[in-house]
Design a protein around this motif. Sequence first.
Motif, PDB file in Angstrom:
ATOM      1  N   THR A 160      -3.016  17.444  12.676  1.00  0.00           N
ATOM      2  CA  THR A 160      -2.829  16.775  13.964  1.00  0.00           C
ATOM      3  C   THR A 160      -1.375  16.519  14.333  1.00  0.00           C
ATOM      4  OG1 THR A 160      -3.189  14.656  12.820  1.00  0.00           O
ATOM      5  CG2 THR A 160      -5.082  15.642  13.940  1.00  0.00           C
ATOM      6  N   VAL A 161      -0.425  16.904  13.485  1.00  0.00           N
ATOM      7  CA  VAL A 161       0.985  16.740  13.814  1.00  0.00           C
ATOM      8  C   VAL A 161       1.700  18.068  13.627  1.00  0.00           C
ATOM      9  CG1 VAL A 161       1.014  14.292  13.195  1.00  0.00           C
ATOM     10  CG2 VAL A 161       1.615  15.998  11.472  1.00  0.00           C
ATOM     11  N   SER A 162       2.845  18.205  14.261  1.00  0.00           N
ATOM     12  CA  SER A 162       3.553  19.492  14.236  1.00  0.00           C
ATOM     13  C   SER A 162       4.469  19.636  13.043  1.00  0.00           C
ATOM     14  CB  SER A 162       4.363  19.665  15.521  1.00  0.00           C
ATOM     15  OG  SER A 162       5.303  18.598  15.654  1.00  0.00           O
ATOM     16  N   ASP A 163       4.949  18.525  12.484  1.00  0.00           N
ATOM     17  CA  ASP A 163       5.889  18.582  11.375  1.00  0.00           C
ATOM     18  C   ASP A 163       5.134  18.580  10.052  1.00  0.00           C
ATOM     19  OD1 ASP A 163       8.336  18.759  10.208  1.00  0.00           O
ATOM     20  OD2 ASP A 163       9.073  16.808  10.860  1.00  0.00           O
ATOM     21  N   TYR A 164       5.800  19.037   9.003  1.00  0.00           N
ATOM     22  CA  TYR A 164       5.204  19.092   7.661  1.00  0.00           C
ATOM     23  C   TYR A 164       5.733  17.897   6.876  1.00  0.00           C
ATOM     24  CZ  TYR A 164       4.291  21.021   2.946  1.00  0.00           C
ATOM     25  OH  TYR A 164       3.894  21.209   1.650  1.00  0.00           O
ATOM     26  N   HIS A 165       4.869  16.905   6.676  1.00  0.00           N
ATOM     27  CA  HIS A 165       5.289  15.674   6.029  1.00  0.00           C
ATOM     28  C   HIS A 165       5.005  15.706   4.535  1.00  0.00           C
ATOM     29  CE1 HIS A 165       4.645  14.195  10.265  1.00  0.00           C
ATOM     30  NE2 HIS A 165       5.883  13.819  10.011  1.00  0.00           N
ATOM     31  N   THR A 166       5.795  14.934   3.792  1.00  0.00           N
ATOM     32  CA  THR A 166       5.630  14.858   2.342  1.00  0.00           C
ATOM     33  C   THR A 166       4.356  14.106   1.971  1.00  0.00           C
ATOM     34  OG1 THR A 166       6.941  12.837   2.283  1.00  0.00           O
ATOM     35  CG2 THR A 166       8.121  14.909   1.938  1.00  0.00           C
ATOM     36  N   SER A 167       3.987  14.212   0.708  1.00  0.00           N
ATOM     37  CA  SER A 167       2.749  13.599   0.223  1.00  0.00           C
ATOM     38  C   SER A 167       2.742  12.084   0.369  1.00  0.00           C
ATOM     39  CB  SER A 167       2.529  13.976  -1.244  1.00  0.00           C
ATOM     40  OG  SER A 167       2.422  15.366  -1.414  1.00  0.00           O
ATOM     41  N   GLY A 168       3.897  11.456   0.304  1.00  0.00           N
ATOM     42  CA  GLY A 168       3.939  10.008   0.428  1.00  0.00           C
ATOM     43  C   GLY A 168       3.338   9.504   1.720  1.00  0.00           C
ATOM     44  N   ALA A 169       3.390  10.320   2.781  1.00  0.00           N
ATOM     45  CA  ALA A 169       2.869   9.904   4.085  1.00  0.00           C
ATOM     46  C   ALA A 169       1.391   9.569   4.014  1.00  0.00           C
ATOM     47  CB  ALA A 169       3.121  11.007   5.117  1.00  0.00           C
ATOM     48  N   TRP A 170       0.641  10.356   3.280  1.00  0.00           N
ATOM     49  CA  TRP A 170      -0.808  10.123   3.200  1.00  0.00           C
ATOM     50  C   TRP A 170      -1.248   9.540   1.866  1.00  0.00           C
ATOM     51  CZ3 TRP A 170      -2.188  13.685  -0.539  1.00  0.00           C
ATOM     52  CH2 TRP A 170      -1.399  14.847  -0.639  1.00  0.00           C
ATOM     53  N   ASN A 171      -0.426   9.679   0.824  1.00  0.00           N
ATOM     54  CA  ASN A 171      -0.728   8.987  -0.432  1.00  0.00           C
ATOM     55  C   ASN A 171      -0.797   7.482  -0.223  1.00  0.00           C
ATOM     56  OD1 ASN A 171      -1.181  10.927  -2.354  1.00  0.00           O
ATOM     57  ND2 ASN A 171       0.969  11.163  -2.896  1.00  0.00           N
ATOM     58  N   ALA A 172      -0.033   6.982   0.740  1.00  0.00           N
ATOM     59  CA  ALA A 172      -0.037   5.545   1.014  1.00  0.00           C
ATOM     60  C   ALA A 172      -1.446   5.046   1.317  1.00  0.00           C
ATOM     61  CB  ALA A 172       0.906   5.237   2.178  1.00  0.00           C
ATOM     62  N   LEU A 173      -2.255   5.839   2.014  1.00  0.00           N
ATOM     63  CA  LEU A 173      -3.611   5.405   2.353  1.00  0.00           C
ATOM     64  C   LEU A 173      -4.511   5.374   1.118  1.00  0.00           C
ATOM     65  CD1 LEU A 173      -2.412   6.614   5.145  1.00  0.00           C
ATOM     66  CD2 LEU A 173      -4.796   6.560   5.864  1.00  0.00           C
TER      67      LEU A 173
END
Length: 466
Positions: A160-173
């Motif tokens: 759902t986003v254009s950039d490639y984010h690191t694992s920390g972005a979703w590991n937080a959840l």
Amino acid sequence: MVHQPEMSGAGVGVCAKIADFALRKPAPSFPAEALRAAALQLLDTMGIVIAAAPMEAGRIARETAALLYGTGASRHSARMLFDGRRVSVAGAAFAAATQTDNLDGHDGYSPTKGHMGVAMVPALAALAEAAPQLTGPEALASLVIGYEIAGRAGIALHATVSDYHTSGAWNALGVAAMAARFIGLDDGEFRHALGIAEYHGPRSQMMREIATPTMLHDGSGMGALVGLSAAVLAGNGFAGAPAITVEAPEVAHYWEDLGRFWQVTRQYIKPYPICRWAHAAIDGTRALCLAHRLAPAQIARVRVNSFHHAAALFAGMPDTTSKAQYSLAFAVATMIIHGRIGVEHISGAGLEDAAVAAMLKRIEVVESARHSARFPEGRWADVRIETMDGRVLESGDVHARGGPEAPFTPDDIIEKYMEFAAPVLGQARAAAIRDRILGLTMRESRFGDLASLLYDPPASQRHDAA
């Protein structure tokens, strides 16, 4: 009292389903296969935590946690793994996750283009400090919850986003969900915890780190810090819902199989402490060298064809451990020269290995559209070696070992753990940790029996401190 935003619509229903899974699903109802997989993932990740303990990034992370992330409340404190100093529970998870993140040998999940255990294992160890009666199966169930929620949040974010984010972005959840279970949040607080974790999760740009490798790596230290902080904030009345990767209508289908399909059983195990994107090239090279009994002096040229992200990895002779781990040509050269890739090859004298530097000049890496089309579901490469006597040897298409396509056996994972852990802790302590982790699937086991082995620093570290 937490102010509850209006809970209506399909998104809120998805969050309620996730809350039921994370907060109330009892450990005995988790499939035995998932708990066994979690035990092996815990073992594999713990080996990397241990091996990374003496490294510079881990030392800096622990010192920073001691300086910045202390606590005044004992129920929110925890000892740092293989260090022993007591900091906040968020600080302890941050330190261990940052330490682990900087030795790129931990597990991962291809659809997320990232890693879960690097944050979930440190979070479990930190949270368990305040739960002395925690059973082995309950500890593993908590780990499974973290994997399942983080993995789906990661897939939803990437979609759902254009950039490639690191694992920390979703590991937080995933970490927030684990913490919510330990702390005992209610459904409304849980919803806020996910919202806080997503909002503050480190949406750091992965390809920026690939272009200029540093100790930032995959953002999972900050992801662990944010996830644990989010749960505590929500428990204290802080509002932050909704989490878009959970409640947005366009991501609902990513959560439909929660509790039916177990992502924890589909993780890959890394045979080398190198970015997964390079593994197919390493494995193809390794296979050719073994099959044809090639000595380094027999190799004239090597051409690696792989997917776009693999071809973008660091190309030269690295002068830091971070660059070495985000390399492809250097990793292939190391495999040719040494027949394996260990911690010693990506640090210290390994960064000044003249034979590897010479071999590096014979290696070419090229993007292949065929392999790029199969990413991220697969990490493919093919390798062509030209020998000094004029032979041309081709690997054919190779997929990286260690995942569902070419899985490691439990014995393979145990062997890898001992290879990484024993040089740091000694054979006896490493073996004791191994046995207690594998025993956590037993109903009568206690996580505390393992925890007693996890905090004292390695003997070499104690000597350095003295």
